[in-house]
Design a protein around this motif. Structure first.
Motif, PDB file in Angstrom:
ATOM      1  N   ARG A   5      23.069  47.584 -10.170  1.00  0.00           N
ATOM      2  CA  ARG A   5      22.400  47.887  -9.113  1.00  0.00           C
ATOM      3  C   ARG A   5      21.220  49.010  -9.477  1.00  0.00           C
ATOM      4  NH1 ARG A   5      27.376  47.352  -6.446  1.00  0.00           N
ATOM      5  NH2 ARG A   5      27.952  49.370  -6.979  1.00  0.00           N
ATOM      6  N   MET A   6      21.681  49.809 -10.236  1.00  0.00           N
ATOM      7  CA  MET A   6      20.670  50.840 -10.686  1.00  0.00           C
ATOM      8  C   MET A   6      19.576  50.166 -11.503  1.00  0.00           C
ATOM      9  SD  MET A   6      19.482  52.159 -13.968  1.00  0.00           S
ATOM     10  CE  MET A   6      20.957  51.458 -14.948  1.00  0.00           C
ATOM     11  N   ALA A   7      19.748  49.050 -12.313  1.00  0.00           N
ATOM     12  CA  ALA A   7      18.627  48.295 -13.232  1.00  0.00           C
ATOM     13  C   ALA A   7      17.709  47.710 -12.151  1.00  0.00           C
ATOM     14  CB  ALA A   7      19.326  47.223 -14.123  1.00  0.00           C
ATOM     15  N   GLN A   8      18.298  47.011 -11.163  1.00  0.00           N
ATOM     16  CA  GLN A   8      17.694  46.242 -10.112  1.00  0.00           C
ATOM     17  C   GLN A   8      16.537  47.283  -9.403  1.00  0.00           C
ATOM     18  OE1 GLN A   8      18.984  44.657  -6.325  1.00  0.00           O
ATOM     19  NE2 GLN A   8      18.164  42.853  -6.929  1.00  0.00           N
ATOM     20  N   SER A   9      17.086  48.483  -9.049  1.00  0.00           N
ATOM     21  CA  SER A   9      16.491  49.500  -8.379  1.00  0.00           C
ATOM     22  C   SER A   9      15.299  49.977  -9.373  1.00  0.00           C
ATOM     23  CB  SER A   9      17.164  50.598  -7.913  1.00  0.00           C
ATOM     24  OG  SER A   9      16.545  51.622  -7.529  1.00  0.00           O
ATOM     25  N   ALA A  10      15.714  50.244 -10.566  1.00  0.00           N
ATOM     26  CA  ALA A  10      14.534  50.728 -11.492  1.00  0.00           C
ATOM     27  C   ALA A  10      13.660  49.807 -11.679  1.00  0.00           C
ATOM     28  CB  ALA A  10      15.224  51.188 -12.852  1.00  0.00           C
ATOM     29  N   LEU A  11      13.750  48.550 -11.909  1.00  0.00           N
ATOM     30  CA  LEU A  11      12.803  47.445 -12.196  1.00  0.00           C
ATOM     31  C   LEU A  11      11.968  47.101 -10.842  1.00  0.00           C
ATOM     32  CD1 LEU A  11      15.092  45.280 -14.287  1.00  0.00           C
ATOM     33  CD2 LEU A  11      13.071  46.380 -15.083  1.00  0.00           C
ATOM     34  N   GLY A  12      12.317  47.363  -9.641  1.00  0.00           N
ATOM     35  CA  GLY A  12      11.424  47.110  -8.652  1.00  0.00           C
ATOM     36  C   GLY A  12      11.531  45.725  -8.245  1.00  0.00           C
ATOM     37  N   THR A  71       8.154  50.790 -16.425  1.00  0.00           N
ATOM     38  CA  THR A  71       9.093  51.955 -16.280  1.00  0.00           C
ATOM     39  C   THR A  71       8.867  52.975 -17.489  1.00  0.00           C
ATOM     40  OG1 THR A  71      10.649  50.727 -18.051  1.00  0.00           O
ATOM     41  CG2 THR A  71      10.732  50.023 -15.485  1.00  0.00           C
ATOM     42  N   MET A  72       7.956  52.825 -18.332  1.00  0.00           N
ATOM     43  CA  MET A  72       7.964  53.885 -19.286  1.00  0.00           C
ATOM     44  C   MET A  72       7.562  55.273 -18.718  1.00  0.00           C
ATOM     45  SD  MET A  72       5.355  54.142 -22.468  1.00  0.00           S
ATOM     46  CE  MET A  72       3.968  54.902 -21.669  1.00  0.00           C
ATOM     47  N   ARG A  73       7.839  56.248 -19.497  1.00  0.00           N
ATOM     48  CA  ARG A  73       7.408  57.335 -18.897  1.00  0.00           C
ATOM     49  C   ARG A  73       7.717  58.405 -20.106  1.00  0.00           C
ATOM     50  NH1 ARG A  73      11.449  61.333 -18.130  1.00  0.00           N
ATOM     51  NH2 ARG A  73      13.476  60.254 -17.682  1.00  0.00           N
ATOM     52  N   GLY A 151      25.794  48.978 -20.027  1.00  0.00           N
ATOM     53  CA  GLY A 151      25.234  49.791 -20.834  1.00  0.00           C
ATOM     54  C   GLY A 151      23.893  50.291 -20.547  1.00  0.00           C
ATOM     55  N   ALA A 152      23.348  49.549 -19.308  1.00  0.00           N
ATOM     56  CA  ALA A 152      21.799  49.853 -19.196  1.00  0.00           C
ATOM     57  C   ALA A 152      21.305  51.316 -18.710  1.00  0.00           C
ATOM     58  CB  ALA A 152      21.343  48.728 -18.288  1.00  0.00           C
ATOM     59  N   ARG A 153      20.537  51.761 -18.931  1.00  0.00           N
ATOM     60  CA  ARG A 153      20.024  52.863 -18.616  1.00  0.00           C
ATOM     61  C   ARG A 153      18.564  52.961 -17.857  1.00  0.00           C
ATOM     62  NH1 ARG A 153      20.138  57.020 -23.110  1.00  0.00           N
ATOM     63  NH2 ARG A 153      20.554  58.698 -21.466  1.00  0.00           N
ATOM     64  N   ALA A 154      18.065  53.603 -16.622  1.00  0.00           N
ATOM     65  CA  ALA A 154      16.753  53.648 -16.375  1.00  0.00           C
ATOM     66  C   ALA A 154      15.969  54.298 -17.553  1.00  0.00           C
ATOM     67  CB  ALA A 154      16.780  54.393 -15.021  1.00  0.00           C
ATOM     68  N   SER A 155      16.679  55.436 -17.810  1.00  0.00           N
ATOM     69  CA  SER A 155      15.852  56.404 -19.059  1.00  0.00           C
ATOM     70  C   SER A 155      16.263  56.042 -20.064  1.00  0.00           C
ATOM     71  CB  SER A 155      15.813  57.753 -18.424  1.00  0.00           C
ATOM     72  OG  SER A 155      15.297  58.165 -17.143  1.00  0.00           O
ATOM     73  N   GLY A 156      16.100  54.965 -20.806  1.00  0.00           N
ATOM     74  CA  GLY A 156      16.654  54.679 -22.253  1.00  0.00           C
ATOM     75  C   GLY A 156      15.574  54.635 -23.003  1.00  0.00           C
ATOM     76  N   HIS A 157      15.746  53.767 -24.129  1.00  0.00           N
ATOM     77  CA  HIS A 157      14.910  53.799 -25.450  1.00  0.00           C
ATOM     78  C   HIS A 157      14.335  52.562 -25.657  1.00  0.00           C
ATOM     79  CE1 HIS A 157      18.259  56.866 -26.347  1.00  0.00           C
ATOM     80  NE2 HIS A 157      17.074  57.491 -26.523  1.00  0.00           N
ATOM     81  N   ALA A 158      13.113  52.376 -26.009  1.00  0.00           N
ATOM     82  CA  ALA A 158      12.243  51.260 -26.017  1.00  0.00           C
ATOM     83  C   ALA A 158      12.546  50.637 -27.521  1.00  0.00           C
ATOM     84  CB  ALA A 158      10.789  51.727 -25.935  1.00  0.00           C
ATOM     85  N   ILE A 159      12.037  49.385 -27.746  1.00  0.00           N
ATOM     86  CA  ILE A 159      12.137  48.606 -29.168  1.00  0.00           C
ATOM     87  C   ILE A 159      13.738  48.096 -29.474  1.00  0.00           C
ATOM     88  CG2 ILE A 159      11.831  49.146 -31.517  1.00  0.00           C
ATOM     89  CD1 ILE A 159       9.382  49.456 -29.922  1.00  0.00           C
ATOM     90  N   TYR A 160      14.672  48.977 -29.201  1.00  0.00           N
ATOM     91  CA  TYR A 160      15.872  48.459 -29.519  1.00  0.00           C
ATOM     92  C   TYR A 160      16.107  46.747 -28.856  1.00  0.00           C
ATOM     93  CZ  TYR A 160      20.827  47.787 -30.252  1.00  0.00           C
ATOM     94  OH  TYR A 160      22.147  47.355 -30.559  1.00  0.00           O
ATOM     95  N   ASP A 161      15.823  46.951 -27.468  1.00  0.00           N
ATOM     96  CA  ASP A 161      15.917  45.479 -26.770  1.00  0.00           C
ATOM     97  C   ASP A 161      15.201  44.625 -27.457  1.00  0.00           C
ATOM     98  OD1 ASP A 161      17.816  46.491 -24.998  1.00  0.00           O
ATOM     99  OD2 ASP A 161      16.561  46.697 -23.253  1.00  0.00           O
ATOM    100  N   LEU A 162      13.870  44.833 -28.009  1.00  0.00           N
ATOM    101  CA  LEU A 162      13.002  43.737 -28.350  1.00  0.00           C
ATOM    102  C   LEU A 162      13.593  43.284 -29.633  1.00  0.00           C
ATOM    103  CD1 LEU A 162      10.271  42.519 -28.959  1.00  0.00           C
ATOM    104  CD2 LEU A 162       9.389  44.302 -29.937  1.00  0.00           C
ATOM    105  N   LEU A 163      14.078  44.145 -30.443  1.00  0.00           N
ATOM    106  CA  LEU A 163      14.713  43.946 -31.875  1.00  0.00           C
ATOM    107  C   LEU A 163      15.937  43.067 -31.547  1.00  0.00           C
ATOM    108  CD1 LEU A 163      14.465  47.267 -33.640  1.00  0.00           C
ATOM    109  CD2 LEU A 163      13.116  45.151 -33.999  1.00  0.00           C
TER     110      LEU A 163
END
Length: 231
Positions: A5-12, A71-73, A151-163
């Motif tokens: 639910r958090m992920a869906q809310s953060a993604l819009g 979602t980046m900040r 394990g998802a986080r709204a304020s997480g780290h980029a690049i790792y998912d791509l790899l």
């Protein structure tokens, strides 16, 4: 279910359509459960599977780039410490890792402190490999849904998912490099310091292993850094 639910809310509304929401969640005899609508997985028939995996990779890369953009900040001062310096230091001191990975974590920590790259936060799944993708109905513009958001986080780290996506998909090295460059442009990060974001993500996982064996972490870290070096 809470992380989903958090992920869906953060993604819009638009990007969040790839999040497969549970119909029901709860506990039975102390064991958690979640029930979701059925969606077809990638085919197990080898010729069809190969075609579907290539198509899925292209679709997922588009969504992942849009997700980073939306979602980046910029990380705040206390987040730089908790989400980047501490995880990088944890990796640098993790004796189970290969020496070159520990040295790279130390180098990226030094580059962060000297301002060679700036930390950015974004929504991250942390287990974005192809078996966590299912095909979606035709009314989903992305064509797929993603499961296992625990394990998802709204304020997480980029690049790792791509790899992680690249390591589990048939994407060639040139296409992956193009995607990495696009991610770095959004992050305003020099390509040579893309590893800083990925290593911070791995450091976060190292600090929150839970039931994940350290041997699995060291294997994943090795695969990710070898891919970054190849790129």
């Amino acid at each position: 279910a809470t992380s989903t639910r958090m992920a869906q809310s953060a993604l819009g509304p638009r990007l969040g359509r790839v999040v497969l929401m549970p119909l029901r969640a709860g506990t039975v005899n102390g064991v958690g459960f979640s029930v979701a609508p059925y969606h077809r997985p990638v085919s197990t028939f080898k010729p069809k599977r190969a075609l579907e995996r290539r198509r899925l990779t292209r679709l997922a890369q588009t969504w992942l780039l849009d997700t980073l953009r939306d979602t980046m900040r910029v990380a705040q001062a206390h987040e730089v410490q908790s989400e980047f310096r501490a995880p990088l230091a944890a990796l640098a001191n993790l004796q189970a890792l290969r020496p070159d990975i520990r040295q790279r974590a130390t180098a990226e920590l030094r580059a962060l402190d000297t301002g060679h790259w700036q930390p950015r936060l974004a929504l991250a799944h942390y287990d974005l490999w192809q078996d966590n993708f299912l095909w979606a109905p035709d009314d989903n513009e992305f064509g797929f849904v993603v499961i296992d958001w625990g394990g998802a986080r709204a304020s997480g780290h980029a690049i790792y998912d791509l790899l992680r996506l690249a390591l589990s998909s048939p994407a060639d090295i040139g296409a992956t490099l193009s995607e990495l460059r696009a991610h770095c442009r959004i992050l305003e990060c020099p390509l040579e310091h893309a590893a800083g974001h990925a290593l911070a993500a791995l450091g976060h996982l190292a600090m929150n292993l839970g039931d994940w064996p350290v041997e699995r972490l060291t294997m994943t870290a090795g695969l990710c850094i070898d891919l970054v070096n190849a790129l």
